[in-house]
Motif scaffolding. Sequence first.
Motif, short mmCIF file in Angstrom:
data_model
loop_
_atom_site.label_atom_id
_atom_site.label_comp_id
_atom_site.label_asym_id
_atom_site.label_seq_id
_atom_site.Cartn_x
_atom_site.Cartn_y
_atom_site.Cartn_z
N UNK A 145 -9.97 6.43 -2.15
CA UNK A 145 -9.00 6.58 -3.23
C UNK A 145 -9.29 5.57 -4.32
N UNK A 146 -8.98 5.98 -5.56
CA UNK A 146 -9.15 5.06 -6.69
C UNK A 146 -7.84 4.37 -7.05
N UNK A 147 -6.77 4.70 -6.34
CA UNK A 147 -5.50 4.09 -6.74
C UNK A 147 -4.29 4.38 -5.90
N UNK A 148 -3.52 5.40 -6.26
CA UNK A 148 -2.19 5.61 -5.70
C UNK A 148 -2.17 5.87 -4.20
N UNK A 149 -3.08 6.69 -3.71
CA UNK A 149 -3.14 6.97 -2.27
C UNK A 149 -3.52 5.71 -1.50
N UNK A 150 -4.45 4.94 -2.05
CA UNK A 150 -4.85 3.68 -1.41
C UNK A 150 -3.67 2.72 -1.33
N UNK A 151 -2.92 2.60 -2.41
CA UNK A 151 -1.76 1.73 -2.42
C UNK A 151 -0.70 2.17 -1.41
N UNK A 152 -0.44 3.47 -1.37
CA UNK A 152 0.58 3.99 -0.46
C UNK A 152 0.20 3.75 1.00
N UNK A 153 -1.05 4.02 1.35
CA UNK A 153 -1.51 3.78 2.72
C UNK A 153 -1.47 2.30 3.07
N UNK A 154 -1.90 1.46 2.13
CA UNK A 154 -1.90 0.01 2.37
C UNK A 154 -0.49 -0.49 2.66
N UNK A 155 0.45 -0.03 1.87
CA UNK A 155 1.84 -0.48 2.04
C UNK A 155 2.42 -0.03 3.37
N UNK A 156 2.31 1.25 3.69
CA UNK A 156 2.93 1.76 4.92
C UNK A 156 2.14 1.37 6.17
N UNK A 157 0.82 1.18 6.02
CA UNK A 157 0.06 0.65 7.14
C UNK A 157 0.54 -0.74 7.51
N UNK A 158 0.81 -1.56 6.52
CA UNK A 158 1.32 -2.90 6.77
C UNK A 158 2.69 -2.84 7.42
N UNK A 159 3.55 -1.95 6.94
CA UNK A 159 4.89 -1.83 7.49
C UNK A 159 4.88 -1.38 8.95
N UNK A 160 3.92 -0.55 9.31
CA UNK A 160 3.87 0.03 10.66
C UNK A 160 2.83 -0.64 11.56
#
Length: 385
Positions: A145-160
């Motif tokens: 990903x160049x942006x939004x998908x990478x950010x979303x995965x990074x955030x929720x991966x950290x949460x979970x």
Amino acid sequence: MHRAITNPSRLPARRVLFATVKVLRRGLSDDVDEGNKHSDIQNSDDLSLPFRRIQSENDRILESLPVTFADISRAHVQIKGGVRRTPCEKAQFLSELLGANIYLKTELQQFTGSFKERGALNSILSLQREFGKEKMRETGVIAASAGNHALALSHHGKQLDVPVTVVMPLVAPLAKIDKCRKLGANVIIHGQHIGESKLHAEELMSSRGLRYINGYDDPPIIAGAGTIGVEIVEDVPEVEVVVVPVGGAGLIAGVSCAIKTLKPDVKVYGVEPEFAASYNMALEAGRPVHTEVQTTLADGLAVPMVGAHAFEVARHYVDECVTCTEKEVSLAILRLIENEKLVCEGGGVAGLAALLPGGQLDRPELKGKNIVIPLCGGDIDTTIL
């Protein structure tokens, strides 16, 4: 502009009610008796035999698609509380400008700035349910990903507590790369464009045993995006038209499936930039095909080939897909800032762009209608703004 290849039948309200209640009643259960899926309709005495046969065939087609309303309903329950339920409110000044009742679904207010969080969270939770939390904690996930998908995965991966690796191209904005790293992701910079990044991510997936999550074509991604459609119907029950940006087609696939299941008479339009019209090219070919993409302000929609799963779902529900110009995208960003005090990225504002005076959806038949526009992302580079 192109119309969808097929559209779902215009079912009476009684039929939609039966279908919706039946799907919601299933909830998270996967143990559905396939032979009894249509019993509510088939046992109804006031429907003629030919009508039952036609609807039964239509149901079989729609329920065989890669993503169904049942998947969206499960995602709606699964991600509840994990992502923000964004407001969907009337924009008074834009309504006066466009001659219609305009409602904005502000997905740019998600924590990482885009709707991508819905699919990312649904995908990780689905993998945990399938393989177990401990297994996913050991292996992790990967995406290009160049942006939004990478950010979303990074955030929720950290949460979970699920390790996330994102492969980003050399052209990815430095601000987004930095944010992904701050969220704990393993960021790998590789490739001149997203296609080369994806190939490298697939190689790493195989060699390291990671689970790959496609940002617009995996069924859990599409189902997660579809929860926007459920919220639109709940928040604006009088909705008559929904206008959705189109890139890889995952968003419009999920939203159109939800909208058309709950309110079949609602018109669903897609909008893609004229410099990246991969969905329209797929409609012409009858399948996803590679499309030459030029640089566009709507960079988040610049996908050279729509997803196969996403296209298969969208082509059955979307009424029409049009394109917007670079000037229209620029004006849409400006009109949002001027009238609504909202800063939206080019791709996220494509729906509004097509409705502006002179746009392809500036049509007499849409005047006075209740129109919902999802604003899909707000991650615009300040220099571009």
